[in-house]
Write a protein that holds these residues in place. Structure first.
Motif, PDB file in Angstrom:
ATOM      1  N   SER A   1      -5.900   9.346  -7.748  1.00 33.27           N
ATOM      2  CA  SER A   1      -4.816   8.540  -7.614  1.00 33.27           C
ATOM      3  C   SER A   1      -5.080   7.661  -7.144  1.00 33.27           C
ATOM      4  CB  SER A   1      -4.095   8.659  -8.479  1.00 33.27           C
ATOM      5  OG  SER A   1      -3.848   8.850  -9.991  1.00 33.27           O
ATOM      6  N   ALA A   2      -4.682   8.681  -5.632  1.00 28.82           N
ATOM      7  CA  ALA A   2      -3.979   7.442  -4.494  1.00 28.82           C
ATOM      8  C   ALA A   2      -5.144   7.082  -3.572  1.00 28.82           C
ATOM      9  CB  ALA A   2      -3.607   8.815  -3.362  1.00 28.82           C
ATOM     10  N   CYS A   3      -5.991   8.016  -3.561  1.00 30.27           N
ATOM     11  CA  CYS A   3      -6.529   7.271  -2.671  1.00 30.27           C
ATOM     12  C   CYS A   3      -7.761   6.272  -3.335  1.00 30.27           C
ATOM     13  CB  CYS A   3      -8.690   8.920  -2.587  1.00 30.27           C
ATOM     14  SG  CYS A   3      -8.096   9.652  -1.965  1.00 30.27           S
ATOM     15  N   GLY A   4      -7.684   5.987  -5.263  1.00 24.70           N
ATOM     16  CA  GLY A   4      -8.133   5.155  -5.609  1.00 24.70           C
ATOM     17  C   GLY A   4      -7.394   3.827  -5.210  1.00 24.70           C
ATOM     18  N   ILE A   5      -5.653   3.967  -5.033  1.00 23.91           N
ATOM     19  CA  ILE A   5      -5.158   2.833  -4.793  1.00 23.91           C
ATOM     20  C   ILE A   5      -5.537   2.292  -3.157  1.00 23.91           C
ATOM     21  CG2 ILE A   5      -3.175   2.101  -4.219  1.00 23.91           C
ATOM     22  CD1 ILE A   5      -2.214   3.919  -6.840  1.00 23.91           C
ATOM     23  N   ILE A   6      -5.555   3.250  -2.379  1.00 23.12           N
ATOM     24  CA  ILE A   6      -6.158   2.796  -0.860  1.00 23.12           C
ATOM     25  C   ILE A   6      -7.317   2.482  -1.440  1.00 23.12           C
ATOM     26  CG2 ILE A   6      -6.989   3.586   0.910  1.00 23.12           C
ATOM     27  CD1 ILE A   6      -4.794   5.810   0.787  1.00 23.12           C
ATOM     28  N   ASN A   7      -8.276   3.151  -1.796  1.00 17.27           N
ATOM     29  CA  ASN A   7      -9.814   2.099  -1.964  1.00 17.27           C
ATOM     30  C   ASN A   7      -9.631   0.948  -2.178  1.00 17.27           C
ATOM     31  OD1 ASN A   7     -12.015   2.338  -4.445  1.00 17.27           O
ATOM     32  ND2 ASN A   7     -12.811   1.809  -2.456  1.00 17.27           N
TER      33      ASN A   7
ATOM     34  N   LEU B   1       0.491  -0.876   0.187  1.00 16.74           N
ATOM     35  CA  LEU B   1       0.057  -0.013  -0.152  1.00 16.74           C
ATOM     36  C   LEU B   1       0.685   1.379   0.047  1.00 16.74           C
ATOM     37  CD1 LEU B   1      -2.809   1.654   0.666  1.00 16.74           C
ATOM     38  CD2 LEU B   1      -2.656   1.365   2.471  1.00 16.74           C
ATOM     39  N   VAL B   2       1.547   1.666   1.085  1.00 12.89           N
ATOM     40  CA  VAL B   2       2.243   2.262   0.905  1.00 12.89           C
ATOM     41  C   VAL B   2       3.205   3.006  -0.438  1.00 12.89           C
ATOM     42  CG1 VAL B   2       4.674   3.654   2.452  1.00 12.89           C
ATOM     43  CG2 VAL B   2       2.879   2.176   3.182  1.00 12.89           C
ATOM     44  N   SER B   3       4.402   1.521  -0.541  1.00 13.69           N
ATOM     45  CA  SER B   3       5.115   1.476  -1.882  1.00 13.69           C
ATOM     46  C   SER B   3       4.467   2.139  -3.061  1.00 13.69           C
ATOM     47  CB  SER B   3       6.489  -0.067  -2.308  1.00 13.69           C
ATOM     48  OG  SER B   3       5.080  -0.618  -2.271  1.00 13.69           O
ATOM     49  N   VAL B   4       3.592   1.423  -3.789  1.00 11.30           N
ATOM     50  CA  VAL B   4       2.431   2.219  -4.576  1.00 11.30           C
ATOM     51  C   VAL B   4       1.454   3.594  -4.559  1.00 11.30           C
ATOM     52  CG1 VAL B   4       2.216  -0.218  -5.542  1.00 11.30           C
ATOM     53  CG2 VAL B   4       0.136   1.160  -3.617  1.00 11.30           C
ATOM     54  N   CYS B   5       1.126   4.495  -3.613  1.00  8.84           N
ATOM     55  CA  CYS B   5       1.269   5.079  -3.272  1.00  8.84           C
ATOM     56  C   CYS B   5       1.910   6.568  -3.674  1.00  8.84           C
ATOM     57  CB  CYS B   5       0.391   5.299  -1.851  1.00  8.84           C
ATOM     58  SG  CYS B   5      -1.168   5.128  -1.959  1.00  8.84           S
TER      59      CYS B   5
ATOM     60  N   LYS C   1      -8.396  -6.409   0.642  1.00  5.80           N
ATOM     61  CA  LYS C   1      -8.369  -6.565   2.651  1.00  5.80           C
ATOM     62  C   LYS C   1     -10.018  -7.085   2.733  1.00  5.80           C
ATOM     63  CE  LYS C   1      -5.740  -7.017   4.801  1.00  5.80           C
ATOM     64  NZ  LYS C   1      -5.079  -8.102   5.698  1.00  5.80           N
ATOM     65  N   GLY C   2     -11.311  -6.465   2.602  1.00  9.14           N
ATOM     66  CA  GLY C   2     -12.297  -6.342   2.677  1.00  9.14           C
ATOM     67  C   GLY C   2     -12.711  -5.471   4.279  1.00  9.14           C
ATOM     68  N   LYS C   3     -11.732  -4.936   4.492  1.00  6.38           N
ATOM     69  CA  LYS C   3     -12.080  -3.462   5.142  1.00  6.38           C
ATOM     70  C   LYS C   3     -12.981  -2.489   4.939  1.00  6.38           C
ATOM     71  CE  LYS C   3      -8.609  -4.793   8.252  1.00  6.38           C
ATOM     72  NZ  LYS C   3      -8.642  -5.081   9.595  1.00  6.38           N
ATOM     73  N   LEU C   4     -14.044  -2.501   5.968  1.00 11.04           N
ATOM     74  CA  LEU C   4     -15.150  -1.121   6.043  1.00 11.04           C
ATOM     75  C   LEU C   4     -14.472   0.532   5.299  1.00 11.04           C
ATOM     76  CD1 LEU C   4     -18.099  -1.273   6.054  1.00 11.04           C
ATOM     77  CD2 LEU C   4     -18.372  -0.717   8.043  1.00 11.04           C
ATOM     78  N   SER C   5     -13.179   0.057   5.618  1.00 13.85           N
ATOM     79  CA  SER C   5     -12.809   1.953   5.588  1.00 13.85           C
ATOM     80  C   SER C   5     -12.664   2.459   3.950  1.00 13.85           C
ATOM     81  CB  SER C   5     -11.376   2.112   6.118  1.00 13.85           C
ATOM     82  OG  SER C   5     -10.713   1.463   5.959  1.00 13.85           O
ATOM     83  N   ASN C   6     -12.479   1.124   3.566  1.00 14.39           N
ATOM     84  CA  ASN C   6     -12.416   1.251   1.375  1.00 14.39           C
ATOM     85  C   ASN C   6     -13.419   2.669   1.493  1.00 14.39           C
ATOM     86  OD1 ASN C   6     -14.273  -0.518  -0.314  1.00 14.39           O
ATOM     87  ND2 ASN C   6     -14.627  -1.122   0.869  1.00 14.39           N
ATOM     88  N   TYR C   7     -14.986   2.427   1.929  1.00 13.49           N
ATOM     89  CA  TYR C   7     -15.536   3.401   1.334  1.00 13.49           C
ATOM     90  C   TYR C   7     -15.664   4.936   1.246  1.00 13.49           C
ATOM     91  CZ  TYR C   7     -18.207  -0.899  -0.284  1.00 13.49           C
ATOM     92  OH  TYR C   7     -18.698  -2.627  -0.834  1.00 13.49           O
ATOM     93  N   VAL C   8     -15.230   4.500   2.794  1.00 14.82           N
ATOM     94  CA  VAL C   8     -14.671   6.432   2.535  1.00 14.82           C
ATOM     95  C   VAL C   8     -13.562   6.901   1.553  1.00 14.82           C
ATOM     96  CG1 VAL C   8     -13.366   8.063   4.531  1.00 14.82           C
ATOM     97  CG2 VAL C   8     -15.259   6.206   5.304  1.00 14.82           C
ATOM     98  N   PHE C   9     -12.483   6.052   1.246  1.00 16.87           N
ATOM     99  CA  PHE C   9     -11.714   6.420   0.319  1.00 16.87           C
ATOM    100  C   PHE C   9     -12.533   6.560  -1.185  1.00 16.87           C
ATOM    101  CE2 PHE C   9      -8.880   5.474   3.613  1.00 16.87           C
ATOM    102  CZ  PHE C   9      -7.947   6.830   3.802  1.00 16.87           C
TER     103      PHE C   9
END
Length: 237
Positions: A54-60, A23-27, A66-74
């Protein structure tokens, strides 16, 4: 305040070293390369929007994998910015589906929040039925032809059928994602391949790089979701 702390703790749990490094490296890579290879310097004062999108899309997509709920925030932030980007890139079908994705962020958030694994703090993954798979395929084929013809004859879309294919597949993939079906990742792989072609043609380097990362991520997450969905299928029968 305690509830917020609990949510943050759950979202940060279950991460492996590879996930964090990825996550960190690709961003960082996409951001640095986008700045170094900035396109159309004189006529695009809002270039930073492309980089943030781009950054928000990658984090999303990484959080979604990962199945994390926070993906929808990004995902919400990403969709807001992509509405602007798709318009100036003259990708009108992609604009329409971005608006649709914006709405689906809310639907997905509330659906996933009710189907979280309380031990892993990740969404429960499963496979779609054969009927759902065939229906999805039929919608994609018919929709791509129909929307593509409309884009070709009534707009100045720079890639009408590629734009249509991506738009229709994305609509179907978002539905599969909200329903937690592993098959979504096969569609995301196809969507990302088409998107790379589209944004290379549009001359948009940051968004092209974003979709390259999306493609790599979708392959990784497809393997993970397939394994977990196979293990979870029995509990849905």
């Amino acid at each position: 305040m305690q509830k917020i702390k609990t949510i943050i703790k759950e979202e940060l749990s279950g991460w492996k070293p590879f996930d964090v490094i990825w996550l960190v490296s690709v961003c960082l890579i996409v951001t640095v390369m986008s700045v170094l290879f900035k396109y159309d310097k004189g006529s695009d004062p809002f270039y930073w929007i492309h980089i943030v999108a781009s950054a928000c899309g990658i984090i999303n997509v990484v959080l979604g994998g990962k199945g994390k709920l926070s993906n929808y925030v990004f995902g919400f932030i990403h969709c807001c910015l992509m509405i602007y980007i798709t318009l100036i890139s003259r990708l009108y079908a992609d604009f329409g589906v971005t608006v649709y994705n914006f709405i689906m962020q809310f639907v997905g958030f509330f659906t996933w929040s009710k189907n979280m694994n309380h031990e892993t703090h990740e969404v429960l993954k499963r496979h779609a039925s054969n009927r759902t798979r065939l229906t999805s395929l039929a919608v994609i084929v018919v929709g791509t032809i129909g929307v593509g013809l409309l884009m070709k004859h009534f707009t100045n879309d720079i890639a009408p059928f590629a734009d249509a294919a991506k738009a229709v597949m994305q609509v179907v993939a978002m539905i599969l994602m909200v329903r937690m079906f592993s098959e979504q990742w096969w569609l995301w792989i196809a969507i990302n391949c088409v998107s790379i072609f589209m944004y290379i043609k549009a001359g948009n380097f940051p968004i092209t790089m974003m979709y390259v990362v999306y493609l790599i991520n979708s392959v990784i997450m497809c393997v993970r979701w397939e394994k977990e969905a196979t293990a979870n299928d029995q509990s849905y029968k």
